[in-house]
Design an enzyme around this catalytic site. Structure first.
Site, PDB file in Angstrom:
ATOM      1  N   VAL A  64     -35.989  33.744  25.935  1.00 32.59           N
ATOM      2  CA  VAL A  64     -35.194  33.467  24.731  1.00 32.59           C
ATOM      3  C   VAL A  64     -35.972  33.643  23.426  1.00 32.59           C
ATOM      4  O   VAL A  64     -35.415  33.495  22.348  1.00 32.59           O
ATOM      5  CB  VAL A  64     -34.549  32.052  24.756  1.00 32.59           C
ATOM      6  CG1 VAL A  64     -33.469  31.970  25.810  1.00 32.59           C
ATOM      7  CG2 VAL A  64     -35.595  30.970  24.934  1.00 32.59           C
ATOM      8  N   SER A 143     -35.269  16.454  20.516  1.00 37.03           N
ATOM      9  CA  SER A 143     -36.024  15.461  21.306  1.00 37.03           C
ATOM     10  C   SER A 143     -36.129  14.156  20.533  1.00 37.03           C
ATOM     11  O   SER A 143     -36.161  14.153  19.295  1.00 37.03           O
ATOM     12  CB  SER A 143     -37.441  15.976  21.588  1.00 37.03           C
ATOM     13  OG  SER A 143     -38.256  14.939  22.114  1.00 37.03           O
ATOM     14  N   TYR A 156     -45.404  19.944  19.242  1.00 36.72           N
ATOM     15  CA  TYR A 156     -44.081  19.751  19.877  1.00 36.72           C
ATOM     16  C   TYR A 156     -43.133  18.982  18.947  1.00 36.72           C
ATOM     17  O   TYR A 156     -41.980  19.393  18.729  1.00 36.72           O
ATOM     18  CB  TYR A 156     -44.261  19.004  21.197  1.00 36.72           C
ATOM     19  CG  TYR A 156     -42.991  18.748  21.967  1.00 36.72           C
ATOM     20  CD1 TYR A 156     -42.446  19.731  22.799  1.00 36.72           C
ATOM     21  CD2 TYR A 156     -42.327  17.516  21.894  1.00 36.72           C
ATOM     22  CE1 TYR A 156     -41.274  19.497  23.522  1.00 36.72           C
ATOM     23  CE2 TYR A 156     -41.159  17.274  22.601  1.00 36.72           C
ATOM     24  CZ  TYR A 156     -40.643  18.268  23.426  1.00 36.72           C
ATOM     25  OH  TYR A 156     -39.483  18.030  24.132  1.00 36.72           O
ATOM     26  N   LYS A 160     -39.330  20.024  17.237  1.00 42.27           N
ATOM     27  CA  LYS A 160     -38.068  19.364  17.585  1.00 42.27           C
ATOM     28  C   LYS A 160     -37.383  18.759  16.348  1.00 42.27           C
ATOM     29  O   LYS A 160     -36.157  18.783  16.240  1.00 42.27           O
ATOM     30  CB  LYS A 160     -38.326  18.286  18.643  1.00 42.27           C
ATOM     31  CG  LYS A 160     -38.716  18.869  20.007  1.00 42.27           C
ATOM     32  CD  LYS A 160     -37.596  19.741  20.554  1.00 42.27           C
ATOM     33  CE  LYS A 160     -37.807  20.179  21.977  1.00 42.27           C
ATOM     34  NZ  LYS A 160     -36.678  20.960  22.510  1.00 42.27           N
TER      35      LYS A 160
HETATM   36  P1  NAP Z   1     -37.704  21.648  32.196  1.00 43.16           P
HETATM   37  O1  NAP Z   1     -37.360  20.882  33.424  1.00 43.16           O
HETATM   38  O2  NAP Z   1     -39.110  22.132  32.022  1.00 43.16           O
HETATM   39  O3  NAP Z   1     -36.684  22.889  32.063  1.00 43.16           O
HETATM   40  C1  NAP Z   1     -36.807  23.793  30.996  1.00 43.16           C
HETATM   41  C2  NAP Z   1     -36.406  25.162  31.473  1.00 43.16           C
HETATM   42  O4  NAP Z   1     -36.546  26.087  30.366  1.00 43.16           O
HETATM   43  C3  NAP Z   1     -37.323  25.682  32.586  1.00 43.16           C
HETATM   44  O5  NAP Z   1     -36.551  26.219  33.646  1.00 43.16           O
HETATM   45  C4  NAP Z   1     -38.143  26.738  31.878  1.00 43.16           C
HETATM   46  O6  NAP Z   1     -38.607  27.769  32.729  1.00 43.16           O
HETATM   47  C5  NAP Z   1     -37.145  27.269  30.865  1.00 43.16           C
HETATM   48  N1  NAP Z   1     -37.792  28.050  29.818  1.00 43.16           N
HETATM   49  C6  NAP Z   1     -39.011  27.842  29.254  1.00 43.16           C
HETATM   50  N2  NAP Z   1     -39.305  28.820  28.375  1.00 43.16           N
HETATM   51  C7  NAP Z   1     -38.250  29.671  28.381  1.00 43.16           C
HETATM   52  C8  NAP Z   1     -37.965  30.888  27.708  1.00 43.16           C
HETATM   53  N3  NAP Z   1     -38.848  31.416  26.844  1.00 43.16           N
HETATM   54  N4  NAP Z   1     -36.785  31.511  27.955  1.00 43.16           N
HETATM   55  C9  NAP Z   1     -35.888  30.981  28.831  1.00 43.16           C
HETATM   56  N5  NAP Z   1     -36.119  29.840  29.518  1.00 43.16           N
HETATM   57  C10 NAP Z   1     -37.281  29.190  29.298  1.00 43.16           C
HETATM   58  O7  NAP Z   1     -37.383  20.785  30.890  1.00 43.16           O
HETATM   59  P2  NAP Z   1     -36.213  19.707  30.592  1.00 43.16           P
HETATM   60  O8  NAP Z   1     -36.830  18.371  30.694  1.00 43.16           O
HETATM   61  O9  NAP Z   1     -34.992  20.034  31.345  1.00 43.16           O
HETATM   62  O10 NAP Z   1     -36.025  20.011  29.047  1.00 43.16           O
HETATM   63  C11 NAP Z   1     -34.945  20.777  28.524  1.00 43.16           C
HETATM   64  C12 NAP Z   1     -34.963  20.636  27.014  1.00 43.16           C
HETATM   65  O11 NAP Z   1     -34.845  19.245  26.674  1.00 43.16           O
HETATM   66  C13 NAP Z   1     -36.255  21.122  26.359  1.00 43.16           C
HETATM   67  O12 NAP Z   1     -35.963  21.739  25.126  1.00 43.16           O
HETATM   68  C14 NAP Z   1     -37.039  19.840  26.141  1.00 43.16           C
HETATM   69  O13 NAP Z   1     -37.961  19.963  25.083  1.00 43.16           O
HETATM   70  C15 NAP Z   1     -35.914  18.870  25.829  1.00 43.16           C
HETATM   71  N6  NAP Z   1     -36.226  17.452  26.077  1.00 43.16           N
HETATM   72  C16 NAP Z   1     -36.503  16.987  27.309  1.00 43.16           C
HETATM   73  C17 NAP Z   1     -36.743  15.622  27.494  1.00 43.16           C
HETATM   74  C18 NAP Z   1     -37.007  15.000  28.830  1.00 43.16           C
HETATM   75  O14 NAP Z   1     -37.324  13.797  28.891  1.00 43.16           O
HETATM   76  N7  NAP Z   1     -36.880  15.725  29.937  1.00 43.16           N
HETATM   77  C19 NAP Z   1     -36.737  14.776  26.393  1.00 43.16           C
HETATM   78  C20 NAP Z   1     -36.459  15.288  25.128  1.00 43.16           C
HETATM   79  C21 NAP Z   1     -36.191  16.641  24.980  1.00 43.16           C
HETATM   80  P3  NAP Z   1     -40.088  27.639  33.390  1.00 43.16           P
HETATM   81  O15 NAP Z   1     -40.139  26.312  34.080  1.00 43.16           O
HETATM   82  O16 NAP Z   1     -40.149  28.802  34.314  1.00 43.16           O
HETATM   83  O17 NAP Z   1     -41.044  27.726  32.235  1.00 43.16           O
END
Ligand code: NAP
Length: 251
Positions: A64, A143, A156, A160
């Site tokens: 992306v 976030s 980070y 966000k």
């Molecule tokens: P996750 O489990 O790491 O999933 C993120 C997905 O995005 C992974 O499949 C990753 O692929 C993919 N990705 C990374 N770089 C990419 C790119 N350049 N193009 C397309 N896809 C890409 O993370 P999550 O916890 O679900 O987080 C999702 C979103 O929520 C993120 O923006 C994160 O910052 C935000 N967030 C999460 C939390 C939390 O507690 N989990 C809290 C606040 C905000 P790879 O694994 O192959 O890199």
């Protein structure tokens, strides 16, 4: 169903929050374009699950942060599914590096995936929708760290918080063209990204003590708010950011 006859593109949907949003959207009647940077059996299984709900699903591998790959993904979505009504800018990465050690490259890696991609995907989605005279909705994923300081996040957290400004500014230009833009700031959501927190006997109780509801959230609990924001029920909501965090930000 909130999203009947809509087509949604969810970035970073192979796992975690993106997967939860894709599943919730399909349960609400949407067809889904499942994007991730690496497609695998995880994305194929999600597509199969969505088809079992009676919805259409396609898997599109694309980084992306790359304009040509996002343009090709959006064109494929329009060609195969007839439109794209909803974009969820969910793909993101997090690293933890002390401020004094952070390199230019590490800053750039995180801000490019977390912030630039939201701008890029939104522009390409909006250009295509405007050309087709279609309305739409964008949901950006920020976030809790837009509001809370955690150690080692001087790259980070700004990426966000800036999504809030991106949300407001894109929403202002797109509102007259019928495209709404909102943002969700998730708290601690149980996904592979925070597996290390969930497995830490020291850190986990400290984090949970700061969350009013005393538990992590689940990806579908972000999905249900995203579905509302993407739906007609939120037709008078744009430019806003919402903390979905079990009461962490306000405590
Ligand atoms: P996750 O489990 O790491 O999933 C993120 C997905 O995005 C992974 O499949 C990753 O692929 C993919 N990705 C990374 N770089 C990419 C790119 N350049 N193009 C397309 N896809 C890409 O993370 P999550 O916890 O679900 O987080 C999702 C979103 O929520 C993120 O923006 C994160 O910052 C935000 N967030 C999460 C939390 C939390 O507690 N989990 C809290 C606040 C905000 P790879 O694994 O192959 O890199």
């Amino acid at each position: 169903m909130k999203l009947a006859n809509k087509v949604a593109l969810v970035t970073g949907a192979a796992q975690g929050i993106g997967k939860g949003i894709a599943q919730t959207f399909a349960a609400e009647g949407a067809d889904v374009i499942i994007n991730d940077v690496r497609c695998s059996e995880k994305t194929d299984e999600l597509a199969d699950w969505i088809r079992q709900q009676g919805r259409r699903a396609i898997v599109v591998q694309a980084d992306v942060t790359k304009r040509d790959e996002v343009e090709a993904m959006v064109e494929r979505g329009w060609d195969e599914l007839g439109s794209i009504d909803i974009l969820v800018n969910n793909a993101g990465i997090e690293t933890i590096i002390p401020f004094l050690e952070l390199t230019d490259e590490q800053w750039s890696d995180v801000t490019t995936v977390n912030l630039k991609s939201g701008w890029l995907c939104s522009q390409i989605f909006c250009r295509r929708a405007v050309a087709a005279k279609r309305q739409g909705a964008i949901v950006n994923i920020g976030s809790i760290q837009a509001a809370k300081v955690l150690p080692g996040r001087t790259h980070y957290a700004p990426s966000k918080l800036a999504i809030e400004a991106l949300t407001r500014n894109v929403s202002a230009e797109m509102a007259p063209l019928g495209i709404r833009v909102n943002c969700i700031h998730p708290g601690l959501i149980e996904t592979p990204m925070i597996d290390w927190v969930m497995k830490s006997p020291d850190l986990l109780p400290m984090v949970l003590a700061q969350i009013s509801m005393g538990r992590p959230g689940q990806p579908c609990e972000i999905g249900s708010v995203a579905a509302f924001l993407a739906s007609e029920e939120a037709r008078y909501v744009t430019g806003q950011s919402f903390y979905v965090d079990g009461g962490w930000q306000g405590k």
